[in-house]
Design an enzyme around this catalytic site. Structure first.
Site, PDB file in Angstrom:
ATOM      1  N   HIS A 184       0.869  -1.187   0.000  1.00 28.87           N
ATOM      2  CA  HIS A 184       0.000   0.000   0.000  1.00 28.87           C
ATOM      3  C   HIS A 184       0.904   1.234   0.000  1.00 28.87           C
ATOM      4  CE1 HIS A 184      -3.643  -2.071   2.140  1.00 28.87           C
ATOM      5  NE2 HIS A 184      -4.022  -1.756   0.912  1.00 28.87           N
ATOM      6  N   CYS A 278      -2.235   2.752   9.303  1.00 29.56           N
ATOM      7  CA  CYS A 278      -3.261   1.833   8.794  1.00 29.56           C
ATOM      8  C   CYS A 278      -4.432   1.691   9.768  1.00 29.56           C
ATOM      9  CB  CYS A 278      -2.701   0.426   8.590  1.00 29.56           C
ATOM     10  SG  CYS A 278      -1.279   0.293   7.574  1.00 29.56           S
TER      11      CYS A 278
HETATM   12  N1  ARG Z   1      -3.675  -7.327   6.693  1.00 30.27           N
HETATM   13  C1  ARG Z   1      -4.107  -6.119   6.052  1.00 30.27           C
HETATM   14  C2  ARG Z   1      -4.122  -6.322   4.542  1.00 30.27           C
HETATM   15  O1  ARG Z   1      -3.270  -7.021   4.048  1.00 30.27           O
HETATM   16  C3  ARG Z   1      -3.256  -4.961   6.435  1.00 30.27           C
HETATM   17  C4  ARG Z   1      -3.748  -3.637   5.898  1.00 30.27           C
HETATM   18  C5  ARG Z   1      -2.832  -2.503   6.144  1.00 30.27           C
HETATM   19  N2  ARG Z   1      -3.439  -1.286   5.756  1.00 30.27           N
HETATM   20  C6  ARG Z   1      -2.804  -0.230   5.194  1.00 30.27           C
HETATM   21  N3  ARG Z   1      -3.476   0.865   4.998  1.00 30.27           N
HETATM   22  N4  ARG Z   1      -1.568  -0.307   4.783  1.00 30.27           N
HETATM   23  O2  ARG Z   1      -4.943  -5.811   3.840  1.00 30.27           O
END
Ligand code: ARG
Length: 283
Positions: A184, A278
């Site tokens: 992300h 996050c």
């Molecule tokens: N386990 C989650 C996923 O893989 C973690 C999300 C992290 N969120 C972020 N905004 N980076 O989607």
């Protein structure tokens, strides 16, 4: 991948309203677990300690309320949705409008209903992104002054950048993410103010690095050990910043830049591939 996406300027251009920076959405970690593997950080063999996760989340909540003096709204946790804690992925908020996420992986798609309901109950105009487009909200869209940066392709399709650019009538600067650990945009890029940002150099394609260099006056690279501590996944509010404990080089750099740093330990959430930023969505 297309580099810049420029929507023709119209009288309505720049309709993106930045969030208030004093109100945010969080979700308590009652059902937070590692139940599947959808990014390289997650391993069923490395479970999160639930008691420690709860304690860490409470610490983050307290620092946000006491030090940032932000108002935290809470989403009800839901059994069977262990990643609902990562509210940055709820959608993209602009004023009282929200574009709700279309999660890439089936494991998280069920969360959309709960985010959608919360926004509807709280007076937002809820807008859908076409279902065939993957779009993970503020995880992949970050504002920096008047600029809107967006990451692709791990969780958000490039076509979603075009869609959002048209919806908001603003330019979106697309960045190509190439490192699966930094899947992300908010794991590898953190705007600090209008001119400075933290970033993870290895996370971007060479052409996207050129774009970042052209757009951002002062780019502060994170060394690998601190990038792996999710130092870019920081919550910034004015000159205050919250991020994972232990990133001492980054901490010193930020203090030299005039930031007041609030380190927190979010080790249990890092096992799921997320950290401070996050766990919140600015409203
Ligand atoms: N386990 C989650 C996923 O893989 C973690 C999300 C992290 N969120 C972020 N905004 N980076 O989607």
């Amino acid at each position: 991948m297309a580099l810049f996406l420029v929507v023709p300027q119209t009288p309505q251009s720049n309709m993106m309203s930045p969030p208030s920076r004093n109100r945010m959405l969080m979700c308590p970690p009652d059902y937070f677990r590692i139940e599947y593997e959808i990014n390289p950080w997650m391993s069923l063999k490395n479970p999160a300690d639930q008691i420690r996760a709860r304690w860490q989340w409470d610490q983050l909540y307290t620092v946000i309320e006491e030090k940032l003096q932000a108002k935290v709204e809470l989403l009800d946790p839901q059994p069977g949705h262990p990643d609902l804690v990562f509210t940055a992925n709820a959608g993209l908020v602009s004023g009282k409008r929200v574009w709700v996420s279309n999660f890439k992986y089936p494991e998280r798609q069920g969360e959309q209903t709960f985010f959608r309901e919360w926004f509807m109950e709280n007076g937002y105009e809820v807008i859908s992104v076409p279902p065939e487009l993957a779009f993970e909200g503020e995880g992949d869209f970050l504002r920096m002054g008047s600029l809107l940066f967006a990451g692709a392709p791990f969780r958000t399709d490039l076509s979603s950048h075009i869609f959002i650019s048209k919806e908001l009538q603003c330019e979106v600067i697309s960045l190509e993410l190439i490192h699966p650990k930094f899947y992300h945009l908010d794991t590898c890029f953190c705007p600090l103010n209008d001119r400075s940002a933290l970033f993870v150099p290895d996370a971007f394609s060479p052409s996207s690095l050129k774009i970042l260099t052209a757009c951002v006056d002062h780019l502060i690279p994170l060394k690998t050990t601190e990038a792996n501590l999710f130092s870019a996944n920081a919550i910034v509010s004015g000159n205050k910043i919250i991020f994972q404990r232990g990133a001492e080089t980054t901490r010193k750099k930020l203090e030299n830049e005039g930031f007041e740093v609030f380190p927190v330990d979010l080790s249990e959430f890092i096992k799921a591939g997320g950290s401070a930023k996050c766990l919140v969505l600015w409203l």
